[in-house]
Motif scaffolding. Structure first.
Motif, PDB file in Angstrom:
ATOM      1  N   GLY A  33      -3.916 -54.773  24.364  1.00 32.55           N
ATOM      2  CA  GLY A  33      -3.055 -54.586  23.177  1.00 32.55           C
ATOM      3  C   GLY A  33      -1.788 -54.212  23.612  1.00 32.55           C
ATOM      4  N   LEU A  34      -1.344 -53.941  24.796  1.00 34.94           N
ATOM      5  CA  LEU A  34      -0.113 -53.422  25.200  1.00 34.94           C
ATOM      6  C   LEU A  34       0.816 -54.564  25.695  1.00 34.94           C
ATOM      7  N   ALA A  83      -8.338 -45.000  25.354  1.00 33.49           N
ATOM      8  CA  ALA A  83      -7.297 -45.258  24.015  1.00 33.49           C
ATOM      9  C   ALA A  83      -6.391 -44.362  23.925  1.00 33.49           C
ATOM     10  N   ASP A  84      -6.357 -43.438  25.129  1.00 34.13           N
ATOM     11  CA  ASP A  84      -5.221 -42.307  24.917  1.00 34.13           C
ATOM     12  C   ASP A  84      -4.142 -42.987  25.885  1.00 34.13           C
ATOM     13  N   ILE A  85      -4.301 -43.914  26.450  1.00 34.58           N
ATOM     14  CA  ILE A  85      -3.274 -44.483  27.254  1.00 34.58           C
ATOM     15  C   ILE A  85      -1.706 -44.635  26.601  1.00 34.58           C
ATOM     16  N   PRO A  86      -2.008 -45.709  25.462  1.00 37.84           N
ATOM     17  CA  PRO A  86      -0.771 -45.875  24.745  1.00 37.84           C
ATOM     18  C   PRO A  86      -0.189 -44.731  24.221  1.00 37.84           C
ATOM     19  N   ASP A 132       4.185 -53.518  35.167  1.00 40.53           N
ATOM     20  CA  ASP A 132       4.516 -52.259  34.310  1.00 40.53           C
ATOM     21  C   ASP A 132       3.796 -50.898  34.523  1.00 40.53           C
ATOM     22  N   ILE A 133       2.448 -51.166  34.494  1.00 41.02           N
ATOM     23  CA  ILE A 133       1.485 -50.294  34.207  1.00 41.02           C
ATOM     24  C   ILE A 133       0.527 -50.320  35.617  1.00 41.02           C
ATOM     25  N   LEU A 169     -11.206 -50.285  28.718  1.00 39.26           N
ATOM     26  CA  LEU A 169      -9.853 -50.244  29.556  1.00 39.26           C
ATOM     27  C   LEU A 169      -9.300 -51.712  29.098  1.00 39.26           C
ATOM     28  N   THR A 170      -9.912 -52.736  29.478  1.00 37.71           N
ATOM     29  CA  THR A 170      -9.374 -54.083  29.089  1.00 37.71           C
ATOM     30  C   THR A 170      -8.769 -54.463  27.649  1.00 37.71           C
ATOM     31  N   ASP A 171      -9.609 -53.727  26.739  1.00 41.75           N
ATOM     32  CA  ASP A 171      -9.452 -53.865  25.293  1.00 41.75           C
ATOM     33  C   ASP A 171      -7.899 -52.786  24.993  1.00 41.75           C
TER      34      ASP A 171
END
Length: 338
Positions: free
Chosen positions: A42-43, A113-116, A15-16, A36-38
């Motif tokens: 969570g996604l 953390a801005d990715i979501p 997906d990403i 990044l893995t954290d």
């Protein structure tokens, strides 16, 4: 096992795809990977992390290989030498498999953390979400130069963004899969996407100070970015109609030559200044010849453009969708032709 762009590897669409160009950032990689893995953990979406080693010489390659061997989500593409950020991002675009592609810097200044938040914006229907470093942690000279450049780019090319230089962005694959990058063009990807009909927006993102290494950007890049902007301005205005662009320049030069010669005649008749005493006739001839050259250049460019569009095998447009009655099932004329 599938073959993708010349590489034999197992291709599992996700997906990403997070693509990260790396050039001598060995001290920043471990912390970036953990953060990044954290975030990706969570996604509720499948994801891959695609590092592009752009000819690093500081041990980054070994660290990236360790990450790839320990985490199935990590892919590393080692380039033979340092080609630059644009080429590295292009390599990431061509080899990643995600439906949404998120490039980011390897120096730790972009925040995973801005990715979501970027993905949430994409889910609202946008095709491109561009990061905007409102509170940018850089020297004043860099912030000032960036502000001037961003306003110039927005005004000339018609895509109003505040921060073209922020690498952290989110793209739907379909709007950038045909983009081919060179020079310093990676900062103009939202413009390419907008030209393809993409819905573009921007989102404020966090910008951290650089803790390791040194910046790869300097004043030497200003000239390259400016020249790339000139190229994009021409593509926007005249790629499919070069005669209109160069022809107008030629006509303008002819008009200026006429005015120059007219002023020389006024000086002769009204003030007794002979044509030999003033350089205006020679200047008018030079300007007029320049106009002829622009017209000829337009003719050559027009012929090349016609050849390109008639032989490249696909139409100069893209169809987003077709609406028709449910009882009708027939291909469009363009589909049958191409």
């Amino acid at each position: 096992m599938a073959r993708l762009h010349g590489l034999d590897r197992l291709v599992i669409p996700v997906d990403i795809s997070v693509i990260i160009p790396v050039y001598n950032e060995v001290k920043a990689l471990a912390a970036l990977y953990r953060e990044l893995t954290d975030v990706l953990g969570g996604l509720e979406k499948s994801a891959e992390i695609f590092f592009i080693d752009d000819g690093s010489r500081d041990g980054s390659s070994a660290v990236l290989d360790e990450l790839a061997h320990s985490d199935a989500r990590v892919q590393v593409l080692h380039l033979r030498r340092n080609y630059g950020q644009t080429a590295a991002i292009m390599a990431g675009f061509q080899h990643c498999t995600g439906d949404v592609i998120i490039p980011m810097d390897a120096d730790g200044q972009n925040d995973p953390a801005d990715i979501p938040r970027l993905l949430n914006k994409v889910s609202e229907g946008f095709d491109v979400v561009s990061g905007w470093r409102i509170n940018r942690d850089d020297r004043f000279s860099r912030r000032l130069a960036s502000m001037v450049a961003n306003r110039l780019i927005s005004s000339l090319l018609g895509v109003p963004l505040h921060d073209y230089g922020c690498t952290l962005k989110a793209y739907r694959r379909e709007v950038i899969e045909d983009v081919r990058l060179y020079g310093e063009m990676h900062r103009f990807i939202p413009i390419y996407a907008a030209w393809e009909g993409a819905r573009v927006t921007e989102l404020p993102v966090t910008h951290h100070p650089r803790l390791h290494g040194k910046s790869k950007y300097g004043f030497s890049r200003i000239s390259r970015v400016f020249l790339d902007l000139v190229i994009l301005y021409f593509i926007d205005r005249a790629l499919d109609r070069p005669m209109q662009f160069f022809g107008k320049l030629g006509l303008a030069f002819w008009g200026l030559a006429f005015l120059t010669l007219g002023w020389a005649v006024v000086l002769k008749l009204g003030y007794g200044v002979t044509l030999i005493q003033t350089p205006l006739p020679l200047l008018a001839a030079t300007i007029g010849l320049s106009g002829v050259l622009f017209i000829l250049l337009g003719l050559i460019a027009e012929v090349l453009t016609r050849i390109y569009f008639e032989t490249r095998g696909k139409p100069p447009y893209k169809i987003e969708r077709v609406s028709q009655h449910s009882a009708v099932a027939r291909p469009t004329v363009a589909a049958r032709r191409w």
